[in-house]
Design an enzyme around this catalytic site. Structure first.
Site, PDB file in Angstrom:
ATOM      1  N   TYR A 120       0.809  -1.225   0.000  1.00  0.00           N
ATOM      2  CA  TYR A 120       0.000   0.000   0.000  1.00  0.00           C
ATOM      3  C   TYR A 120       0.843   1.276   0.000  1.00  0.00           C
ATOM      4  CZ  TYR A 120      -4.498  -2.305   0.690  1.00  0.00           C
ATOM      5  OH  TYR A 120      -5.642  -3.044   0.510  1.00  0.00           O
ATOM      6  N   LYS A 171       3.815 -14.933   4.022  1.00  0.00           N
ATOM      7  CA  LYS A 171       4.116 -15.839   2.911  1.00  0.00           C
ATOM      8  C   LYS A 171       5.632 -15.947   2.859  1.00  0.00           C
ATOM      9  CE  LYS A 171       2.914 -18.221  -0.794  1.00  0.00           C
ATOM     10  NZ  LYS A 171       2.080 -19.443  -0.789  1.00  0.00           N
ATOM     11  N   ASP A 204      -2.077 -18.393   2.279  1.00  0.00           N
ATOM     12  CA  ASP A 204      -2.989 -19.262   1.521  1.00  0.00           C
ATOM     13  C   ASP A 204      -3.595 -20.330   2.425  1.00  0.00           C
ATOM     14  OD1 ASP A 204      -0.396 -20.253   1.682  1.00  0.00           O
ATOM     15  OD2 ASP A 204      -0.346 -21.048  -0.361  1.00  0.00           O
ATOM     16  N   ASP A 228      -5.851  -7.015   4.252  1.00  0.00           N
ATOM     17  CA  ASP A 228      -7.008  -6.528   3.496  1.00  0.00           C
ATOM     18  C   ASP A 228      -7.836  -7.709   2.993  1.00  0.00           C
ATOM     19  OD1 ASP A 228      -8.669  -4.728   1.972  1.00  0.00           O
ATOM     20  OD2 ASP A 228      -7.589  -5.436   0.199  1.00  0.00           O
ATOM     21  N   ASP A 232     -11.723  -9.438   4.484  1.00  0.00           N
ATOM     22  CA  ASP A 232     -12.953  -9.642   3.712  1.00  0.00           C
ATOM     23  C   ASP A 232     -13.425 -11.087   3.899  1.00  0.00           C
ATOM     24  OD1 ASP A 232     -13.083  -7.057   2.672  1.00  0.00           O
ATOM     25  OD2 ASP A 232     -13.488  -7.755   0.631  1.00  0.00           O
TER      26      ASP A 232
HETATM   27  C1  IPM Z   1     -10.440  -1.671   3.312  1.00  0.00           C
HETATM   28  C2  IPM Z   1     -10.669  -1.208   1.890  1.00  0.00           C
HETATM   29  C3  IPM Z   1      -9.553  -0.245   1.523  1.00  0.00           C
HETATM   30  C4  IPM Z   1      -8.251  -1.002   1.602  1.00  0.00           C
HETATM   31  C5  IPM Z   1      -9.701   0.430   0.157  1.00  0.00           C
HETATM   32  C6  IPM Z   1     -11.044   1.126   0.011  1.00  0.00           C
HETATM   33  C7  IPM Z   1      -8.566   1.377  -0.133  1.00  0.00           C
HETATM   34  O1  IPM Z   1     -10.734  -2.282   1.020  1.00  0.00           O
HETATM   35  O2  IPM Z   1     -10.457  -0.828   4.216  1.00  0.00           O
HETATM   36  O3  IPM Z   1     -10.253  -2.870   3.531  1.00  0.00           O
HETATM   37  O4  IPM Z   1      -7.837  -1.649   0.617  1.00  0.00           O
HETATM   38  O5  IPM Z   1      -7.619  -0.959   2.654  1.00  0.00           O
HETATM   39 MN    MN Z   2     -10.586  -4.231   2.001  1.00  0.00          MN
END
Ligand code: IPM
Ligand code: MN
Length: 337
Positions: A120, A171, A204, A228, A232
């Site tokens: 990032y 990793k 993974d 990140d 999710d």
């Molecule tokens: C998160 C989001 C952000 C990230 C994006 C919107 C830049 O996906 O907060 O997880 O990748 O960190």
């Molecule tokens: Mn995210």
């Protein structure tokens, strides 16, 4: 003491969920004074502003920032993400991204995602752009200081949990430079926390375990990009992304921390009353906790937990879920001190 909160509703469903979060804060009886900031993709389309220095300076004076979601399909990818959200994370030194997850059976685990470095950081660029020989590089920046402060935070958190168990996810078998720095730092800090048991998993393999055996995790620490993606997945296995909350923390408190749901602006459902406001309310609860109002934070979390456990509610729209949360968070006979 009144907590001054900057509120960035943002784009899409962002303002719909932050407004519910503010109602829940008020219903819980927290002493919060909100100030709205008009930022995000829509603002950018109107006047080109993303996050100017003056606004950033103003944001620094608040006790915390509550953000809904930013990003809109009409703006090319990266402008709002890098110019607003990542700029805030970097400039305010929000080096810990804390994302807690609670499974339906009650098990909970927390991911500590390093929030200022890695892929990032913005390192890299193009060579010979637009030609057949085009080259694009995007390096992962890992400093000892950056890895260490995220890892230390994770050890402190694990130390305070029941199992005292911390897993490093990376990793190291392929990313032999960054992985080596992370593993060595982790091992060195571990010596200072003899009560914390540790584990390591490749990212993974961690994905498989998130789905098949999340009980093995209590606290996880990982780099920015792995974190990140993993969070999710964490949202998906823990009741859906509409429930996933996050805290972007400056643990040294040299500036405000920022609290936001993990989900995005979801333009496809914006304005339809379909967004689940639970993640925003839980993020506001993390905010109150960080500001020292554990009581109101707990009231909001308990209300969300009760609503999540109520099978009828997850099918409902924003207003019904909001009403269910507010009904449970409101304590009319409680006297404030
Ligand atoms: C998160 C989001 C952000 C990230 C994006 C919107 C830049 O996906 O907060 O997880 O990748 O960190
Ligand atoms: Mn995210």
């Amino acid at each position: 003491m009144t907590h001054r909160i900057a509120v960035i509703g943002g784009d899409g469903i962002g303002p719909e969920v932050t407004s519910v979060a503010l109602e829940a804060i008020a219903a819980a009886g927290a002493d919060v004074s909100p100030t709205e900031f008009d930022l995000g993709g829509q603002r950018y389309l109107r006047d080109g502003t993303v996050l100017d220095d003056q606004t950033l300076t103003e944001l620094r004076t608040f006790d915390a920032i509550l953000l809904g979601a930013v990003g809109t399909p009409d703006v090319p990818p990266g402008i709002i993400e890098r110019g607003l959200l990542l700029k805030a994370r970097f400039e305010l030194d929000l080096y810990v991204n804390l994302r807690p997850f609670q499974l339906a059976d009650g098990h909970s685990f927390t991911v500590i995602r390093e929030n200022t470095e890695g892929a990032y950081a913005g390192e890299g660029g193009f060579l010979r752009k637009g030609t057949p020989q085009e080259i694009a590089t995007q390096g992962s920046v890992n400093t000892r200081m950056g890895a260490e402060r995220a890892i230390r935070y994770a050890f402190e958190l694990a130390q305070a949990r029941t199992r005292r168990h911390l897993t490093l996810v990376h990793k190291t078998n392929v990313l032999t430079f960054a992985g080596d720095l992370w593993q060595r730092t982790f091992d060195e800090v571990a010596v200072e926390y003899p009560e914390v048991t540790t584990a390591y998993q490749h990212v993974d393999a961690a994905c498989i375990h998130f789905v098949e055996d999340p009980h093995r995790f209590e606290v996880i620490v990982t780099d920015n990009l792995f974190g990140d993606i993993l969070t999710d997945l964490g949202g998906a296995v823990a009741g859906g992304i509409g429930l996933a909350a996050s805290a972007n923390l400056n643990p040294d408190r040299t500036g405000p921390s920022l609290f936001e749901p993990v989900h995005g602006s979801a333009p496809d459902i914006a304005g339809k009353g379909l967004a689940n406001p639970t993640a925003a309310v839980l993020s506001a609860s993390l905010m109150l906790d960080f500001l020292g109002d554990a009581e109101c934070a707990q009231r909001m979390r308990a209300a969300c937990d009760a609503v999540i456990a109520d099978d009828a509610v997850p099918q409902a729209g924003t207003d019904e879920i909001a009403a269910a949360i507010l009904a449970r968070v409101t304590q009319p006979h409680m006297t404030r001190q």
